[in-house]
Enzyme design. Sequence first.
Site, PDB file in Angstrom:
ATOM      1  N   TRP A 142      15.510 -24.281  18.729  1.00  0.00           N
ATOM      2  CA  TRP A 142      16.145 -23.321  19.136  1.00  0.00           C
ATOM      3  C   TRP A 142      17.325 -23.822  18.372  1.00  0.00           C
ATOM      4  CZ3 TRP A 142      19.558 -27.261  20.532  1.00  0.00           C
ATOM      5  CH2 TRP A 142      18.307 -28.042  21.732  1.00  0.00           C
ATOM      6  N   ASN A 143      16.605 -25.018  18.205  1.00  0.00           N
ATOM      7  CA  ASN A 143      18.092 -26.343  17.066  1.00  0.00           C
ATOM      8  C   ASN A 143      18.727 -25.639  16.106  1.00  0.00           C
ATOM      9  OD1 ASN A 143      15.521 -27.251  16.569  1.00  0.00           O
ATOM     10  ND2 ASN A 143      16.540 -29.684  16.702  1.00  0.00           N
ATOM     11  N   PRO A 167       9.513 -17.106  17.673  1.00  0.00           N
ATOM     12  CA  PRO A 167      11.449 -18.272  17.798  1.00  0.00           C
ATOM     13  C   PRO A 167      11.193 -18.514  19.283  1.00  0.00           C
ATOM     14  CG  PRO A 167      11.881 -15.732  17.401  1.00  0.00           C
ATOM     15  CD  PRO A 167       9.561 -15.773  17.741  1.00  0.00           C
ATOM     16  N   ALA A 168      11.307 -19.202  19.484  1.00  0.00           N
ATOM     17  CA  ALA A 168      12.499 -20.143  20.680  1.00  0.00           C
ATOM     18  C   ALA A 168      13.209 -18.468  21.733  1.00  0.00           C
ATOM     19  CB  ALA A 168      13.467 -21.461  20.762  1.00  0.00           C
ATOM     20  N   GLY A 219       8.480 -28.359  17.646  1.00  0.00           N
ATOM     21  CA  GLY A 219       9.387 -28.404  18.664  1.00  0.00           C
ATOM     22  C   GLY A 219       8.734 -29.989  19.720  1.00  0.00           C
ATOM     23  N   SER A 220       8.626 -29.660  20.760  1.00  0.00           N
ATOM     24  CA  SER A 220       8.487 -31.512  20.785  1.00  0.00           C
ATOM     25  C   SER A 220       7.618 -31.511  21.169  1.00  0.00           C
ATOM     26  CB  SER A 220       8.745 -31.275  22.860  1.00  0.00           C
ATOM     27  OG  SER A 220       8.436 -30.667  23.830  1.00  0.00           O
ATOM     28  N   GLU A 241       5.498 -30.335  14.018  1.00  0.00           N
ATOM     29  CA  GLU A 241       6.736 -31.060  13.094  1.00  0.00           C
ATOM     30  C   GLU A 241       7.276 -31.153  14.991  1.00  0.00           C
ATOM     31  OE1 GLU A 241       7.549 -32.152  10.092  1.00  0.00           O
ATOM     32  OE2 GLU A 241       6.890 -30.552   9.088  1.00  0.00           O
ATOM     33  N   LEU A 242       7.675 -32.200  15.219  1.00  0.00           N
ATOM     34  CA  LEU A 242       7.060 -32.899  16.054  1.00  0.00           C
ATOM     35  C   LEU A 242       9.226 -33.697  16.257  1.00  0.00           C
ATOM     36  CD1 LEU A 242       3.603 -33.353  17.133  1.00  0.00           C
ATOM     37  CD2 LEU A 242       4.588 -31.069  17.594  1.00  0.00           C
ATOM     38  N   CYS A 275      16.292 -33.393  15.784  1.00  0.00           N
ATOM     39  CA  CYS A 275      14.783 -34.469  15.016  1.00  0.00           C
ATOM     40  C   CYS A 275      14.844 -35.373  14.575  1.00  0.00           C
ATOM     41  CB  CYS A 275      13.365 -33.618  15.470  1.00  0.00           C
ATOM     42  SG  CYS A 275      13.682 -32.493  13.919  1.00  0.00           S
ATOM     43  N   GLU A 360      13.680 -40.329  22.704  1.00  0.00           N
ATOM     44  CA  GLU A 360      13.949 -39.235  21.843  1.00  0.00           C
ATOM     45  C   GLU A 360      15.874 -39.088  22.537  1.00  0.00           C
ATOM     46  OE1 GLU A 360      12.444 -35.778  20.527  1.00  0.00           O
ATOM     47  OE2 GLU A 360      13.909 -35.877  18.900  1.00  0.00           O
TER      48      GLU A 360
HETATM   49  P1  ADP Z   1      12.647 -27.997  23.139  1.00  0.00           P
HETATM   50  O1  ADP Z   1      12.736 -29.111  23.189  1.00  0.00           O
HETATM   51  O2  ADP Z   1      13.543 -27.930  21.514  1.00  0.00           O
HETATM   52  O3  ADP Z   1      13.212 -26.679  23.526  1.00  0.00           O
HETATM   53  P2  ADP Z   1       9.656 -27.382  22.990  1.00  0.00           P
HETATM   54  O4  ADP Z   1       8.557 -27.928  22.001  1.00  0.00           O
HETATM   55  O5  ADP Z   1      10.141 -26.541  24.581  1.00  0.00           O
HETATM   56  O6  ADP Z   1      10.905 -28.448  22.136  1.00  0.00           O
HETATM   57  O7  ADP Z   1       9.698 -25.643  22.497  1.00  0.00           O
HETATM   58  C1  ADP Z   1       9.307 -25.435  21.272  1.00  0.00           C
HETATM   59  C2  ADP Z   1       9.240 -24.003  21.085  1.00  0.00           C
HETATM   60  O8  ADP Z   1       8.023 -24.168  21.431  1.00  0.00           O
HETATM   61  C3  ADP Z   1       9.450 -22.662  21.754  1.00  0.00           C
HETATM   62  O9  ADP Z   1       9.416 -22.207  21.051  1.00  0.00           O
HETATM   63  C4  ADP Z   1       9.210 -22.695  22.762  1.00  0.00           C
HETATM   64  O10 ADP Z   1       9.410 -21.352  23.739  1.00  0.00           O
HETATM   65  C5  ADP Z   1       8.306 -23.135  22.546  1.00  0.00           C
HETATM   66  N1  ADP Z   1       6.997 -23.286  23.611  1.00  0.00           N
HETATM   67  C6  ADP Z   1       7.115 -23.980  24.767  1.00  0.00           C
HETATM   68  N2  ADP Z   1       6.575 -24.246  25.567  1.00  0.00           N
HETATM   69  C7  ADP Z   1       5.096 -23.944  25.046  1.00  0.00           C
HETATM   70  C8  ADP Z   1       3.592 -23.349  25.601  1.00  0.00           C
HETATM   71  N3  ADP Z   1       3.638 -24.001  26.386  1.00  0.00           N
HETATM   72  N4  ADP Z   1       2.991 -22.740  24.587  1.00  0.00           N
HETATM   73  C9  ADP Z   1       3.767 -22.151  23.243  1.00  0.00           C
HETATM   74  N5  ADP Z   1       5.030 -22.872  22.893  1.00  0.00           N
HETATM   75  C10 ADP Z   1       5.692 -23.346  24.024  1.00  0.00           C
END
Ligand code: ADP
Length: 451
Positions: A142-143, A167-168, A219-220, A241-242, A275, A360
């Site tokens: 989402w960022n 997408p988020a 994402g994370s 990209e973490l 990030c 982070e």
């Molecule tokens: P943030 O902390 O930035 O929200 P996330 O890693 O939780 O980072 O989210 C990044 C993306 O990964 C989002 O689109 C979220 O919906 C998706 N996501 C989160 N958990 C899962 C999962 N277990 N499997 C697939 N996608 C996921």
Amino acid sequence: MAHNLETLTRHSFPESGEFFAVVSPLNNNSITSLPEISAEQLEGKIKAVSDAFPSWSARTAQERADVLQKWHGLILENKDVLVEIMHKESAKLKRECEAEVKYAAAFVDEYATQAVKPRGDELETGEVVYQSIGAVAAITPWNFPAAMITRKVSPALAAGCTVICKPAEKTPLTAIALLNLAREAGIGEGVFELVLGDAKMIGKKICASNDIKKLSFTGSTAVGKILMRQCADTVKKVTMELGGNAPFIVLKDADLDEAAEAAVQSRFKFSGQVCVSSNRFLVAQEVHDEFLQKVLAKVEELEIAPLISKDAAQNVESLVQGAVAEGANLICGSGKCDGNVFEPTILTGVTENMEIFATEIFGPVMTFVKFDSVERAIEMANNTHYGLAAFVYGGAANEVAKKLNFGMVGANSLAISNPKTPFGGMNQSGIGREGSHFGIEEYYEVKFIAK
Ligand code: ADP
């Protein structure tokens, strides 16, 4: 056609009976609700992108480039509406949304150019051929609601791949707007599809599918690890990209005004929810206090966005309170959140053994750490499992940069990310690169044909 917010976020997602709310972090009111995709409907979308692959990859590179150029033009033509949508669903400041829309469009332009570049090699013993990898998946955060989509979708399309993108769920409207503009540009059904709903279910199905040949995720680190495990069964190629834990090193001969300006920009852009945002300010002890004063003066004038959610703000609060309990000094900000609002915060006296040093923060918090030699600064900077971005200010910035274990280093510069340069991390910050020719190469298989 000229769009407004309503026409640009129209969608025709199939109903499943389940809905999720899109909430604006500006006022915590619901903007709309959207249908969650069912498992069966998702299978249909996976089949659609897989079925569309042969004809999309058979188009000439020039045809794909032309379609991408159209998409690029439409994104820029609709910049103001995209800014409005993104601001509403993410709370990102409007000027930052505008910069992001331009940045997002620039990826599409870059990959329209990359699409037609000749690739491969003629050897005495045979030919090296670049072959599109197939239907691929993208999962985005989402960022950067627009740029993380175009940074994945445009190189994939340029390389002849078709894409299913999740997408988020916090920022789906920008994604829908981009999809609508893609359709207008001639990117048809099956070539680029969006799916929204239960992230875990969608992630599992995409990773398990033999029809999806690659996953690109931003994402994370925690979720990236889950997805990598889930991709093991199909030996799926991944780009990850973490998270990051960027050091910002201020050497004793740095131009302190320039460094303070850069430090504040780097930490407080989108309230620190980035990030590559600087997370640890390692400052030479000789200039620590002077640098701090310069930073403080700038922080007092800052306007920042509320965080994405109350949970996000509470996480930041607990990190700050933990650091204070471990002996850090809170010298700016209350250290407390109010709903999803968190004030710009500065902590001094942070040390390597504190939790906040290793984490982070993803919020508007500067942590100051003193160092007494350049060697110690390098050692502390590298003391992390992450390795995304780093910044160094001072005369020896270039030499120091060579010793830092980060995928991107700004040496007296913040300009570490643009569509023409490789973006990505070392260690647990990721695998693979996006941007430039490296970004498109992730979407090919390299084949050797012996003669
Ligand atoms: P943030 O902390 O930035 O929200 P996330 O890693 O939780 O980072 O989210 C990044 C993306 O990964 C989002 O689109 C979220 O919906 C998706 N996501 C989160 N958990 C899962 C999962 N277990 N499997 C697939 N996608 C996921």
